[in-house]
Design an enzyme around this catalytic site. Structure first.
Site, PDB file in Angstrom:
ATOM      1  CB  SER A 131      -0.972   0.007   1.176  1.00 40.64           C
ATOM      2  OG  SER A 131      -0.391  -0.528   2.311  1.00 40.64           O
ATOM      3  CG  HIS A 152      -3.423  -1.097  -2.853  1.00 38.98           C
ATOM      4  ND1 HIS A 152      -3.747   0.214  -2.622  1.00 38.98           N
ATOM      5  CD2 HIS A 152      -3.249  -1.659  -1.622  1.00 38.98           C
ATOM      6  CE1 HIS A 152      -3.752   0.439  -1.312  1.00 38.98           C
ATOM      7  NE2 HIS A 152      -3.468  -0.681  -0.698  1.00 38.98           N
ATOM      8  CG  ASN A 202      -3.831   4.641   1.282  1.00 39.89           C
ATOM      9  OD1 ASN A 202      -4.886   4.788   1.894  1.00 39.89           O
ATOM     10  ND2 ASN A 202      -3.189   3.489   1.232  1.00 39.89           N
TER      11      ASN A 202
HETATM   12  P1  NAI Z   1      -0.553  -9.220   8.269  1.00 45.48           P
HETATM   13  O1  NAI Z   1       0.509  -8.883   9.239  1.00 45.48           O
HETATM   14  O2  NAI Z   1      -1.951  -9.462   8.711  1.00 45.48           O
HETATM   15  O3  NAI Z   1      -0.096 -10.528   7.449  1.00 45.48           O
HETATM   16  C1  NAI Z   1       1.172 -10.703   6.880  1.00 45.48           C
HETATM   17  C2  NAI Z   1       1.448 -12.203   6.804  1.00 45.48           C
HETATM   18  O4  NAI Z   1       2.619 -12.399   6.035  1.00 45.48           O
HETATM   19  C3  NAI Z   1       1.695 -12.845   8.166  1.00 45.48           C
HETATM   20  O5  NAI Z   1       0.854 -13.982   8.330  1.00 45.48           O
HETATM   21  C4  NAI Z   1       3.182 -13.258   8.129  1.00 45.48           C
HETATM   22  O6  NAI Z   1       3.435 -14.471   8.812  1.00 45.48           O
HETATM   23  C5  NAI Z   1       3.396 -13.412   6.636  1.00 45.48           C
HETATM   24  N1  NAI Z   1       4.786 -13.220   6.230  1.00 45.48           N
HETATM   25  C6  NAI Z   1       5.644 -12.259   6.630  1.00 45.48           C
HETATM   26  N2  NAI Z   1       6.827 -12.396   6.009  1.00 45.48           N
HETATM   27  C7  NAI Z   1       6.704 -13.470   5.185  1.00 45.48           C
HETATM   28  C8  NAI Z   1       7.577 -14.131   4.268  1.00 45.48           C
HETATM   29  N3  NAI Z   1       8.822 -13.696   4.110  1.00 45.48           N
HETATM   30  N4  NAI Z   1       7.118 -15.195   3.606  1.00 45.48           N
HETATM   31  C9  NAI Z   1       5.865 -15.659   3.787  1.00 45.48           C
HETATM   32  N5  NAI Z   1       4.991 -15.075   4.634  1.00 45.48           N
HETATM   33  C10 NAI Z   1       5.410 -14.005   5.333  1.00 45.48           C
HETATM   34  O7  NAI Z   1      -0.491  -8.043   7.168  1.00 45.48           O
HETATM   35  P2  NAI Z   1      -1.660  -7.487   6.239  1.00 45.48           P
HETATM   36  O8  NAI Z   1      -2.405  -6.431   6.943  1.00 45.48           O
HETATM   37  O9  NAI Z   1      -2.384  -8.640   5.646  1.00 45.48           O
HETATM   38  O10 NAI Z   1      -0.801  -6.747   5.102  1.00 45.48           O
HETATM   39  C11 NAI Z   1      -0.062  -7.435   4.143  1.00 45.48           C
HETATM   40  C12 NAI Z   1       0.331  -6.504   3.016  1.00 45.48           C
HETATM   41  O11 NAI Z   1      -0.844  -5.913   2.451  1.00 45.48           O
HETATM   42  C13 NAI Z   1       1.243  -5.343   3.394  1.00 45.48           C
HETATM   43  O12 NAI Z   1       2.083  -5.075   2.298  1.00 45.48           O
HETATM   44  C14 NAI Z   1       0.249  -4.207   3.597  1.00 45.48           C
HETATM   45  O13 NAI Z   1       0.833  -2.946   3.424  1.00 45.48           O
HETATM   46  C15 NAI Z   1      -0.751  -4.487   2.500  1.00 45.48           C
HETATM   47  N6  NAI Z   1      -2.091  -3.947   2.707  1.00 45.48           N
HETATM   48  C16 NAI Z   1      -2.686  -3.963   3.928  1.00 45.48           C
HETATM   49  C17 NAI Z   1      -3.967  -3.457   4.096  1.00 45.48           C
HETATM   50  C18 NAI Z   1      -4.638  -3.477   5.429  1.00 45.48           C
HETATM   51  O14 NAI Z   1      -5.617  -2.730   5.608  1.00 45.48           O
HETATM   52  N7  NAI Z   1      -4.213  -4.292   6.362  1.00 45.48           N
HETATM   53  C19 NAI Z   1      -4.710  -2.867   2.972  1.00 45.48           C
HETATM   54  C20 NAI Z   1      -4.020  -2.983   1.701  1.00 45.48           C
HETATM   55  C21 NAI Z   1      -2.752  -3.462   1.602  1.00 45.48           C
END
Ligand code: NAI
Length: 395
Positions: A131, A152, A202
């Site tokens: 994001s 995204h 954003n």
């Molecule tokens: P989250 O923290 O809920 O999930 C991330 C997951 O990735 C975790 O389960 C973790 O174990 C896993 N992970 C971390 N490093 C890893 C690796 N090297 N290999 C495999 N798995 C790995 O995060 P969330 O909120 O789902 O965000 C994920 C992405 O999406 C980020 O780039 C964030 O900026 C983006 N995003 C988030 C939004 C939100 O509202 N939460 C909205 C739009 C985009």
């Protein structure tokens, strides 16, 4: 030629295999969306417990949809059967498209993509759900950076229709358009955005928070009154309620990152009011306290019932939002259709900002901005040239 676009075009008509890396909030939702569209999904996470939580969450959602009669039990079982989970990147080998939704760090994303590229076939497309990072910088880590695109999604991915489709500088020409069509086929409302800080939503949404915070900081209005004024023009939540919902840590971090990435343009300057709330760990609903108190027995302060004050709040925030929407078009970040889709389908604005501006009269928005600019003498309130030109054509 156009190998990557062809892969995506094929995915539109055949089930194909979609990989999702990261089974947190976003990855789990994206996996559900891809499985609902009929694809086989390989969901990867380093953390086995995260994969288990994701499976449990998907089952809960499916059970609820069956209960509500939106799906048959067989359809729900079939959808869940299409999602296979693994902790091994090697499992991604058969994927046509891999969407990454892991931690928001450039170095980690780059190294994960380099690993994925060594596993998948030569025509596989790689997408990031980042994001705030540059899709172009992530793509640099690849041998074939032209296979990279930004997709995204918004949280929760199964419910929020918007997907911003972001070509990197290196992206194969036509791959963005092919992805746009695929997202539409998944039932999403795609919007094409240039690879710039905050993409569309954003960036364009910043004044909703920024002007609200500024008015409170100056003592023009209190939080409850700002929220009430904005709800009464159709926003589902006022700025402070929404920041409490998103989390002040998360919202502040986005503002700070857009501000720095935009070379400290004062339009995006973060607020000390929000910073202090984040420092106090008054993050919002998730900590029981934010701008409002969510603890047991707490009473919400009543808004001030002053129509003139409400109008002033609405005019100021709307003028800044409309200006920002025109600026996104002016800087070729997106088309008018795409900025309208983004704000109505990604953050539930009651109307597209360009349409809203025209409805109020663009001259009114310019007058509001010029009055703010005269009063403060700050570059923050400068009117976008495209808005002036559009108003001149309207007159
Ligand atoms: P989250 O923290 O809920 O999930 C991330 C997951 O990735 C975790 O389960 C973790 O174990 C896993 N992970 C971390 N490093 C890893 C690796 N090297 N290999 C495999 N798995 C790995 O995060 P969330 O909120 O789902 O965000 C994920 C992405 O999406 C980020 O780039 C964030 O900026 C983006 N995003 C988030 C939004 C939100 O509202 N939460 C909205 C739009 C985009």
């Amino acid at each position: 030629m156009n190998a990557f676009s062809t892969t995506i075009e094929r995915l539109r008509v055949t089930p194909g295999t979609v990989g999702v890396i990261g089974s947190g909030a976003m990855g789990s939702g994206i996996a559900q969306v891809a499985a609902a569209a009929g694809h086989h999904v390989l969901l990867i996470d380093l953390d086995e417990a995260a994969l288990d939580r994701s499976a449990t969450a998907l089952k809960k959602v499916m059970d609820r949809l069956v209960e509500k009669g939106r799906m048959t039990a067989d359809e729900a079982d079939a959808l869940q059967g299409r999602v296979v989970r693994s902790t091994s990147m090697a499992a991604l080998a058969p994927c046509d498209l891999v969407i990454e939704a892991i931690v928001e760090r450039l170095d980690v994303k780059q190294s994960v993509f380099a690993e994925v590229e060594s596993v998948v076939g030569p025509d596989a497309v790689l997408a990031t759900n980042t994001s705030s990072l540059s899709v172009t910088a992530i793509a640099r880590a690849l041998e074939a950076p032209e296979r990279m695109v930004g997709l995204h999604f918004f949280n929760p991915a199964p419910l929020m229709p918007l997907v911003e489709v972001i070509p990197a500088l290196q992206t194969e020409p036509g791959l963005d358009a092919a992805c746009f069509e695929l997202m539409a086929r998944w039932g999403k409302s795609p919007a094409l955005a240039k690879d710039t800080p905050g993409f569309i939503v954003n960036r364009v949404a910043r004044p909703f928070y920024g002007e609200a915070l500024r008015m409170v900081e100056e003592g023009i209005a209190d939080m409850a009154t700002v929220d009430e004024a904005m709800r009464s023009v159709g926003f589902r939540m006022g700025p402070f309620e929404l920041m409490d919902f998103i989390g002040n840590d998360v919202n502040y971090a986005v503002t700070e990152s857009v501000f720095a990435a935009m070379y400290f343009d004062p339009r995006y300057r973060p607020s000390l009011v929000q910073k202090r709330h984040a420092e106090a760990h008054w993050l919002g609903r998730k900590t029981g306290r934010g701008y409002y108190d969510y603890r047991e027995g707490a009473v919400r302060p009543a808004p001030v019932a002053d129509p003139k004050l409400h109008q002033l709040i609405q005019d100021r925030i709307l003028a800044m939002l409309i200006n920002e929407a025109f600026d996104a078009m002016h800087m070729n970040i997106c088309s008018e259709a795409d900025v309208e889709t983004a704000m109505t389908r990604g953050v539930n604005y009651p109307k597209g900002l360009v349409a809203w501006g025209r409805e109020r009269g663009l001259a009114q928005t310019i007058a509001d901005l010029d009055a703010l600019s005269n009063r403060y003498g700050e570059d923050r309130y400068r009117c976008c040239p495209l808005l002036r030109e559009a108003a001149a054509q309207e007159a």
